[in-house]
Design a protein around this motif. Structure first.
Motif, PDB file in Angstrom:
ATOM      1  N   ALA A 105       0.875  -1.173   0.000  1.00 16.41           N
ATOM      2  CA  ALA A 105       0.000   0.000   0.000  1.00 16.41           C
ATOM      3  C   ALA A 105       0.911   1.221   0.000  1.00 16.41           C
ATOM      4  O   ALA A 105       1.463   1.585   1.030  1.00 16.41           O
ATOM      5  CB  ALA A 105      -0.899  -0.006   1.231  1.00 16.41           C
ATOM      6  N   ASP A 106       1.071   1.777  -1.166  1.00 16.96           N
ATOM      7  CA  ASP A 106       1.997   2.894  -1.344  1.00 16.96           C
ATOM      8  C   ASP A 106       1.729   4.016  -0.331  1.00 16.96           C
ATOM      9  O   ASP A 106       0.662   4.622  -0.354  1.00 16.96           O
ATOM     10  CB  ASP A 106       1.828   3.420  -2.780  1.00 16.96           C
ATOM     11  N   PRO A 107       2.689   4.279   0.550  1.00 18.25           N
ATOM     12  CA  PRO A 107       2.454   5.288   1.592  1.00 18.25           C
ATOM     13  C   PRO A 107       2.228   6.694   1.034  1.00 18.25           C
ATOM     14  O   PRO A 107       1.654   7.540   1.712  1.00 18.25           O
ATOM     15  CB  PRO A 107       3.724   5.236   2.451  1.00 18.25           C
ATOM     16  N   GLU A 108       2.657   6.904  -0.196  1.00 21.48           N
ATOM     17  CA  GLU A 108       2.417   8.210  -0.825  1.00 21.48           C
ATOM     18  C   GLU A 108       0.929   8.422  -1.076  1.00 21.48           C
ATOM     19  O   GLU A 108       0.447   9.545  -1.123  1.00 21.48           O
ATOM     20  CB  GLU A 108       3.136   8.283  -2.188  1.00 21.48           C
ATOM     21  N   HIS A 109       0.217   7.315  -1.317  1.00 26.07           N
ATOM     22  CA  HIS A 109      -1.169   7.442  -1.747  1.00 26.07           C
ATOM     23  C   HIS A 109      -2.198   6.857  -0.793  1.00 26.07           C
ATOM     24  O   HIS A 109      -3.369   7.182  -0.890  1.00 26.07           O
ATOM     25  CB  HIS A 109      -1.340   6.788  -3.133  1.00 26.07           C
ATOM     26  N   TYR A 110      -1.786   5.962   0.103  1.00 25.31           N
ATOM     27  CA  TYR A 110      -2.767   5.327   0.997  1.00 25.31           C
ATOM     28  C   TYR A 110      -3.448   6.402   1.842  1.00 25.31           C
ATOM     29  O   TYR A 110      -2.783   7.150   2.561  1.00 25.31           O
ATOM     30  CB  TYR A 110      -2.060   4.304   1.896  1.00 25.31           C
ATOM     31  N   PRO A 111      -4.780   6.516   1.738  1.00 25.49           N
ATOM     32  CA  PRO A 111      -5.440   7.673   2.362  1.00 25.49           C
ATOM     33  C   PRO A 111      -5.516   7.623   3.885  1.00 25.49           C
ATOM     34  O   PRO A 111      -5.735   8.647   4.512  1.00 25.49           O
ATOM     35  CB  PRO A 111      -6.870   7.636   1.783  1.00 25.49           C
ATOM     36  N   LEU A 112      -5.352   6.442   4.479  1.00 18.25           N
ATOM     37  CA  LEU A 112      -5.510   6.361   5.936  1.00 18.25           C
ATOM     38  C   LEU A 112      -4.164   6.535   6.625  1.00 18.25           C
ATOM     39  O   LEU A 112      -3.427   5.575   6.830  1.00 18.25           O
ATOM     40  CB  LEU A 112      -6.132   5.017   6.329  1.00 18.25           C
ATOM     41  N   GLN A 113      -3.851   7.754   6.942  1.00 14.63           N
ATOM     42  CA  GLN A 113      -2.608   8.026   7.643  1.00 14.63           C
ATOM     43  C   GLN A 113      -2.824   7.811   9.132  1.00 14.63           C
ATOM     44  O   GLN A 113      -3.939   7.585   9.582  1.00 14.63           O
ATOM     45  CB  GLN A 113      -2.128   9.440   7.336  1.00 14.63           C
ATOM     46  N   ARG A 123     -16.220   9.307   4.957  1.00 12.09           N
ATOM     47  CA  ARG A 123     -17.405   8.964   4.149  1.00 12.09           C
ATOM     48  C   ARG A 123     -17.084   8.937   2.656  1.00 12.09           C
ATOM     49  O   ARG A 123     -17.755   8.258   1.893  1.00 12.09           O
ATOM     50  CB  ARG A 123     -18.507   9.996   4.383  1.00 12.09           C
ATOM     51  N   ASN A 124     -16.072   9.704   2.275  1.00 14.50           N
ATOM     52  CA  ASN A 124     -15.718   9.722   0.855  1.00 14.50           C
ATOM     53  C   ASN A 124     -14.828   8.555   0.462  1.00 14.50           C
ATOM     54  O   ASN A 124     -14.474   8.414  -0.710  1.00 14.50           O
ATOM     55  CB  ASN A 124     -15.057  11.054   0.500  1.00 14.50           C
ATOM     56  N   ILE A 125     -14.442   7.755   1.435  1.00 13.25           N
ATOM     57  CA  ILE A 125     -13.717   6.514   1.126  1.00 13.25           C
ATOM     58  C   ILE A 125     -14.405   5.367   1.888  1.00 13.25           C
ATOM     59  O   ILE A 125     -13.793   4.696   2.721  1.00 13.25           O
ATOM     60  CB  ILE A 125     -12.207   6.597   1.484  1.00 13.25           C
ATOM     61  N   THR A 126     -15.692   5.181   1.566  1.00 10.86           N
ATOM     62  CA  THR A 126     -16.449   4.124   2.258  1.00 10.86           C
ATOM     63  C   THR A 126     -15.798   2.755   2.043  1.00 10.86           C
ATOM     64  O   THR A 126     -16.007   1.850   2.834  1.00 10.86           O
ATOM     65  CB  THR A 126     -17.917   4.040   1.777  1.00 10.86           C
ATOM     66  N   HIS A 127     -15.002   2.605   0.987  1.00 11.35           N
ATOM     67  CA  HIS A 127     -14.376   1.307   0.732  1.00 11.35           C
ATOM     68  C   HIS A 127     -13.166   1.066   1.628  1.00 11.35           C
ATOM     69  O   HIS A 127     -12.709  -0.058   1.756  1.00 11.35           O
ATOM     70  CB  HIS A 127     -13.980   1.196  -0.752  1.00 11.35           C
ATOM     71  N   LEU A 128     -12.624   2.109   2.235  1.00 12.84           N
ATOM     72  CA  LEU A 128     -11.464   1.927   3.107  1.00 12.84           C
ATOM     73  C   LEU A 128     -11.762   2.199   4.576  1.00 12.84           C
ATOM     74  O   LEU A 128     -11.026   1.769   5.460  1.00 12.84           O
ATOM     75  CB  LEU A 128     -10.304   2.832   2.646  1.00 12.84           C
ATOM     76  N   ARG A 129     -12.880   2.890   4.839  1.00 11.74           N
ATOM     77  CA  ARG A 129     -13.103   3.320   6.229  1.00 11.74           C
ATOM     78  C   ARG A 129     -13.303   2.187   7.224  1.00 11.74           C
ATOM     79  O   ARG A 129     -13.027   2.382   8.402  1.00 11.74           O
ATOM     80  CB  ARG A 129     -14.206   4.378   6.317  1.00 11.74           C
ATOM     81  N   PRO A 452     -23.809   4.161   3.442  1.00  8.14           N
ATOM     82  CA  PRO A 452     -24.971   5.031   3.595  1.00  8.14           C
ATOM     83  C   PRO A 452     -25.507   5.537   2.254  1.00  8.14           C
ATOM     84  O   PRO A 452     -24.728   5.795   1.335  1.00  8.14           O
ATOM     85  CB  PRO A 452     -24.436   6.206   4.429  1.00  8.14           C
ATOM     86  N   ARG A 453     -26.824   5.622   2.169  1.00  5.58           N
ATOM     87  CA  ARG A 453     -27.490   6.227   1.013  1.00  5.58           C
ATOM     88  C   ARG A 453     -28.321   7.406   1.482  1.00  5.58           C
ATOM     89  O   ARG A 453     -29.233   7.241   2.308  1.00  5.58           O
ATOM     90  CB  ARG A 453     -28.428   5.213   0.331  1.00  5.58           C
ATOM     91  N   THR A 454     -27.985   8.588   0.956  1.00  9.66           N
ATOM     92  CA  THR A 454     -28.725   9.803   1.299  1.00  9.66           C
ATOM     93  C   THR A 454     -28.910  10.575   0.002  1.00  9.66           C
ATOM     94  O   THR A 454     -28.282  10.238  -1.010  1.00  9.66           O
ATOM     95  CB  THR A 454     -27.931  10.649   2.323  1.00  9.66           C
ATOM     96  N   PRO A 455     -29.773  11.620   0.009  1.00  6.42           N
ATOM     97  CA  PRO A 455     -29.987  12.342  -1.255  1.00  6.42           C
ATOM     98  C   PRO A 455     -28.648  12.759  -1.882  1.00  6.42           C
ATOM     99  O   PRO A 455     -27.817  13.374  -1.219  1.00  6.42           O
ATOM    100  CB  PRO A 455     -30.801  13.563  -0.815  1.00  6.42           C
ATOM    101  N   GLY A 456     -28.450  12.391  -3.114  1.00  9.33           N
ATOM    102  CA  GLY A 456     -27.244  12.762  -3.850  1.00  9.33           C
ATOM    103  C   GLY A 456     -26.020  11.937  -3.490  1.00  9.33           C
ATOM    104  O   GLY A 456     -24.909  12.268  -3.921  1.00  9.33           O
ATOM    105  N   PHE A 457     -26.190  10.883  -2.716  1.00  7.96           N
ATOM    106  CA  PHE A 457     -25.002  10.165  -2.246  1.00  7.96           C
ATOM    107  C   PHE A 457     -25.220   8.650  -2.228  1.00  7.96           C
ATOM    108  O   PHE A 457     -26.018   8.125  -1.458  1.00  7.96           O
ATOM    109  CB  PHE A 457     -24.644  10.645  -0.836  1.00  7.96           C
ATOM    110  N   ALA A 458     -24.527   7.961  -3.125  1.00  4.00           N
ATOM    111  CA  ALA A 458     -24.529   6.489  -3.136  1.00  4.00           C
ATOM    112  C   ALA A 458     -23.324   6.029  -3.949  1.00  4.00           C
ATOM    113  O   ALA A 458     -23.458   5.506  -5.044  1.00  4.00           O
ATOM    114  CB  ALA A 458     -25.820   5.952  -3.743  1.00  4.00           C
ATOM    115  N   PRO A 459     -22.115   6.255  -3.417  1.00  7.85           N
ATOM    116  CA  PRO A 459     -20.908   6.111  -4.224  1.00  7.85           C
ATOM    117  C   PRO A 459     -20.558   4.680  -4.644  1.00  7.85           C
ATOM    118  O   PRO A 459     -19.906   4.522  -5.665  1.00  7.85           O
ATOM    119  CB  PRO A 459     -19.807   6.693  -3.359  1.00  7.85           C
ATOM    120  N   CYS A 460     -20.921   3.695  -3.881  1.00  2.31           N
ATOM    121  CA  CYS A 460     -20.595   2.331  -4.355  1.00  2.31           C
ATOM    122  C   CYS A 460     -21.571   1.319  -3.802  1.00  2.31           C
ATOM    123  O   CYS A 460     -22.456   1.648  -3.054  1.00  2.31           O
ATOM    124  CB  CYS A 460     -19.155   1.951  -3.994  1.00  2.31           C
TER     125      CYS A 460
END
Ligand code: ATP
Ligand code: MN
Length: 460
Positions: A105-113, A123-129, A452-460
């Motif tokens: 997991a490239d430390p330059e890019h892995y979003p969970l520091q 919430r914008n990375i529901t796949h990693l949270r 979560p699914r809310t108005p305007g939000f259902a990313p995956c």
């Protein structure tokens, strides 16, 4: 991955550590720290909040090439010997014989520091949270309590009914329905018809169908996904959520409230005993004093007042509410929370609401203007449960439908239950996510459902 017998989950290792045993753990690196001659690797596998510390010595064949490049998020398979840890902070550690890197997991890019991220960011990375401590803990508590819902009802002889997800009855008053529309079917003679021959939508409640089964099997419950296209961007509403809906024959409002209170206490007790480690995290970082508060809820009786008494208390409160109070209004969240948080400081059951603001199926009381309804309100959230005794009298039900402007035609089956062997019955709906919010202290409902699914939000 061979060695299935040897591979262990961290939760099991820590629950019953076998010092000296050789075992294998698969997981994700949280941190790596180098000392002279070896490295500490903190790894977690999601089975529990705790990580396990791995000691990787420089004699390992891939030490310089790989182990010293490990960073947060890398997946590894470690084979080693479990030993007592000389250091403070953990009882055991795993002395590695082999560390196999499965995924970098490239430390330059892995979003969970390592720092704490905001829930909004996550919430914008529901796949990693779910890899974070907090969201992982929520997922475990949610799973345990979902199982608990089933044991609570099954232990009491309730029969689970799978009510439909696609439905043609909209359970009036419950909320806006998502239409099931794309499925029009070509007729042989040309032209399209509705797939079901008439408009259908995603269910807003399983209640009406649960009633059907309660009128044959007695005590039943349904626990499934619910869809509401209400455009309410609040911290307590989702477009897709899960609801627990028991329905009990030969039961009145008093019996309904008793089951609801027992169920909530059962689930809270379960969380306190079976999810103590995860709750301690929420206690430290989300809501101070959470566990003590939950323990107190389990010990006390819920408060009970009628809607009419609630209105009187709100009118005498001297509070400046955004929505003015008078008899007949639907209680708003600000009113509910004032009552449960400030006045009673514990869960509160409000009963006997005006008929005019409640759905047609709730049983009309002798006063002719209230119905046998009950809402359970809890501090921090407001309404967590809504329930009622159902109208079992054919004529009264028909009149209530007509008043509400509902065409009885579509509800012949529902009316039939009152024509053939009708019995008094009652039930309620528990919003499962609101329960999880209450148990975890999470302020926003978007954190207690995986996607979560809310108005305007259902990313995956
Ligand atoms: P509210 O007034 O909070 O919008 P409601 O009265 O519309 O809720 P009911 O139809 O009584 O809700 O549904 C039963 C339970 O389902 C509620 O007590 C609540 O716990 C939960 N619930 C209702 N709507 C939602 C939603 N949009 N998202 C999550 N849970 C919900
Ligand atoms: Mn309600």
């Amino acid at each position: 991955m061979g060695d299935g017998g040897m591979r262990k989950r961290i939760a099991n290792i820590l629950a019953a550590p076998e010092i000296g045993a050789q075992l294998q753990v698969g997981g994700w690196v949280k941190t790596r720290r180098d000392a002279s001659g070896f490295s500490f690797i903190e790894m977690g596998d999601g089975s529990c909040l705790a990580n396990i510390q791995v000691i990787a010595e420089q004699s390992l064949v891939n030490y310089d090439q790989e182990i010293k490049r490990l960073s947060a998020g890398c997946s590894v398979l470690v084979t080693g010997i479990l030993q007592e840890s000389p250091a403070k902070g953990q009882a055991v550690e795993l002395r590695a014989m082999a560390v196999q890197i499965l995924g970098w997991a490239d430390p330059e890019h892995y979003p969970l520091q390592k720092k704490q991220h905001s829930f909004e960011f996550l919430r914008n990375i529901t796949h990693l949270r779910p890899r974070t401590n907090a969201l992982g803990a929520v997922a475990r508590v949610r799973s345990r309590l979902a199982y608990g819902v089933h044991t609570f009802f099954q232990e009491r002889g309730f029969i689970q009914v799978h009510t439909p997800i696609i439905t043609t009855s909209d359970c009036e008053g419950a909320g806006e329905m998502f239409q099931v529309s794309a499925s029009s079917v070509r007729q042989p003679g040309g032209g399209n018809v509705d797939f079901f021959g008439r408009p259908a939508g995603l269910t807003v409640s399983g209640q009406l169908q649960a009633e059907v089964y309660s009128q044959a099997l007695g005590n039943v419950y349904t626990f499934g996904p619910i869809f509401r296209a209400e455009n309410s961007n609040t911290s307590r509403h989702l477009a897709e959520f899960w609801m627990v809906e028991p329905e009990m024959a030969f039961c009145d409002l008093a019996g309904d409230m008793q089951v609801a209170e027992e169920m909530l206490k059962y689930l809270l007790r379960l969380a306190l005993t079976e999810c103590a480690e995860d709750l301690s995290l929420f206690d430290r970082f989300i809501e101070k004093g959470l566990s003590a508060r939950l323990a107190q809820v389990v010990e006390q009786d819920f408060a009970r007042i009628t809607y009419t008494e609630a209105v009187e208390q709100l009118l005498c409160s001297g509070q400046d509410f955004i929505y003015p109070v008078q008899w007949g209004i639907d209680l708003q969240s600000e009113h509910e929370r004032y009552l449960t948080e400030t006045v009673y400081q514990r869960p509160l059951i409000v009963t006997d609401y005006p008929a005019a603001i409640k759905p047609f199926y709730m049983r009309l009381s002798d006063d002719g203007r209230t119905v046998a309804a009950m809402d359970i309100l809890v501090p921090g959230i407001g309404e967590i449960i809504g329930g009622s005794q159902r109208e079992e009298r054919y004529d009264v039900l028909l009149a209530r439908m007509q008043q509400a402007g509902i065409d009885p035609e579509g509800y012949g089956w529902y009316l039939d239950l009152r024509r053939y062997g009708t019995v008094p019955h009652a039930g309620f709906g528990l919003g499962f996510e609101r329960l999880i919010q209450f148990v975890t202290g999470m302020a926003n409902i978007r954190e207690v459902i995986p996607f979560p699914r809310t108005p305007g939000f259902a990313p995956c």
